[in-house]
Scaffold this active site. Structure first.
Site, PDB file in Angstrom:
ATOM      1  CG  ASP A  67      -0.486  -0.549   2.157  1.00  8.40           C
ATOM      2  OD1 ASP A  67       0.844  -0.748   2.803  1.00  8.40           O
ATOM      3  OD2 ASP A  67      -1.252  -0.850   3.234  1.00  8.40           O
ATOM      4  CG  ASN A 136      -8.712  -1.468  11.844  1.00  6.87           C
ATOM      5  OD1 ASN A 136      -8.098  -2.340  11.299  1.00  6.87           O
ATOM      6  ND2 ASN A 136      -9.013  -0.370  11.309  1.00  6.87           N
ATOM      7  CG  HIS A 138      -5.621  -2.586   8.843  1.00  9.96           C
ATOM      8  ND1 HIS A 138      -5.993  -1.042   8.453  1.00  9.96           N
ATOM      9  CD2 HIS A 138      -4.797  -2.618   9.040  1.00  9.96           C
ATOM     10  CE1 HIS A 138      -4.927  -0.758   9.289  1.00  9.96           C
ATOM     11  NE2 HIS A 138      -3.752  -1.744   9.237  1.00  9.96           N
ATOM     12  CD  GLU A 143      -8.233   0.990   7.410  1.00  9.99           C
ATOM     13  OE1 GLU A 143      -8.805  -0.161   7.987  1.00  9.99           O
ATOM     14  OE2 GLU A 143      -7.659   1.638   6.994  1.00  9.99           O
TER      15      GLU A 143
HETATM   16  C1  F6R Z   1       0.798  -1.128   5.980  1.00 12.92           C
HETATM   17  C2  F6R Z   1       0.168  -2.387   6.191  1.00 12.92           C
HETATM   18  C3  F6R Z   1      -0.864  -2.812   7.638  1.00 12.92           C
HETATM   19  C4  F6R Z   1      -0.007  -2.674   8.665  1.00 12.92           C
HETATM   20  C5  F6R Z   1      -0.633  -2.510   9.855  1.00 12.92           C
HETATM   21  C6  F6R Z   1       0.129  -2.496  11.337  1.00 12.92           C
HETATM   22  O1  F6R Z   1       2.160  -1.997   4.569  1.00 12.92           O
HETATM   23  O2  F6R Z   1      -0.365  -3.232   5.099  1.00 12.92           O
HETATM   24  O3  F6R Z   1      -1.840  -3.124   7.693  1.00 12.92           O
HETATM   25  O4  F6R Z   1       1.019  -3.469   8.318  1.00 12.92           O
HETATM   26  O5  F6R Z   1      -1.255  -0.501  10.436  1.00 12.92           O
HETATM   27  O6  F6R Z   1       0.940  -1.507  11.095  1.00 12.92           O
HETATM   28  P1  F6R Z   1       1.926  -1.293  12.321  1.00 12.92           P
HETATM   29  O7  F6R Z   1       2.725  -3.019  12.361  1.00 12.92           O
HETATM   30  O8  F6R Z   1       2.719  -0.681  12.165  1.00 12.92           O
HETATM   31  O9  F6R Z   1       1.440  -2.200  13.845  1.00 12.92           O
END
Ligand code: F6R
Length: 261
Positions: A67, A136, A138, A143
């Protein structure tokens, strides 16, 4: 689905890096899906170490990131382009033209998303997709409520994600509201998934992902349907798993690595 509980973040990161390194050694032109955020940093550090000390060769490796924020220039210090360059790409011998991160400033985003899907297909599909998980539930920026069959597209970020990611920006208002993200269908098209989670903050999301019913409201639950999904977590992220499989209890009691299929 295989669940591996490691005693801490470092061990979790090492085993993820070992799985990626093993793939690269067996298939030098492997296609690897990458994530950003705090969770994969330890894995990237271990891969960098393997490159520098053991000669792990990335010269033919191809990568696709999950992303990117819409509106952030690749040079912006909070963009995922910048993150990947600083935390992995500039430390290894990967060819820049073999790395792909969604273009958050593409003039025609719809066309770009279609092209990203085609690029993944043309590369022969992703061999291993590395995933983090949002508090959450995701995966990538899919989301809660995302279509479980979705492909690469623009998503509006959930308020929980904006709150969680505000730590990377000066304040909450600076967090972009939209992102380009691989879809859940895109992620499920990878040959193997490695989902990492560390810390208490992820315990509820992990419990639902491993034990809950599959629901679009917790997109990570879809990994239950993937034939080769490995969930690697640390003890803190495992604290809300209710199923008392002895291996996890073993790890929680300090007896080392726990696995369950
Ligand atoms: C980022 C991504 C997100 C993160 C998730 C956890 O490329 O795909 O889904 O993996 O938000 O983020 P952290 O690792 O910062 O807790």
């Amino acid at each position: 689905m295989e669940v591996i509980v490691e005693k801490n973040y470092e061990e979790m990161s090492k085993i993820a890096a070992e799985l990626i390194a093993e793939l690269i050694k067996n298939k030098p032109n492997a296609v690897i899906g990458l994530a950003t955020g705090s969770t994969p940093l330890g894995t990237y550090n271990e891969l960098i170490r393997m490159h520098k000390e053991e000669g792990l060769d990335f010269s033919k490796v191809i990568t696709f990131n999950l992303d990117e924020y819409v509106g952030l220039h690749p040079c912006h210090s909070r963009s995922y382009h910048y993150f990947m360059k600083e935390n992995l790409f500039k430390h290894i011998n990967i060819k820049p033209e073999n790395t792909h991160v969604p273009d958050g400033i593409a003039p025609d985003i719809l066309k770009f998303c279609e092209q990203y899907e085609n690029d993944i297909k043309n590369a022969g599909s992703i061999d291993i997709q590395l995933l983090g998980i949002g508090s959450n539930g995701h995966i990538a920026f899919n989301e809660p409520g995302s279509s479980l069959g979705s492909t690469t597209r623009v998503k509006t970020l959930d308020s929980k994600t904006i709150e969680d990611n505000a730590r990377f920006f000066d304040n909450r208002d600076e967090v972009p509201k939209y992102a380009i993200t691989m879809g859940i269908g895109t992620i499920m098209g990878a040959k193997k998934l490695i989902l990492l989670a560390s810390g208490k903050n992820k315990a509820s999301a992990i419990a639902t992902t491993v034990e809950g019913p599959i629901t679009a409201m917790v997109p990570a639950t879809i990994v239950q349907l993937h034939p080769k999904a490995i969930i690697i977590i640390d003890k803190l992220a495992a604290t809300k798993l209710t199923r008392e499989f002895p291996a996890v209890l073993g790890t929680l009691q300090g007896k080392g690595r726990a696995r369950d299929n």
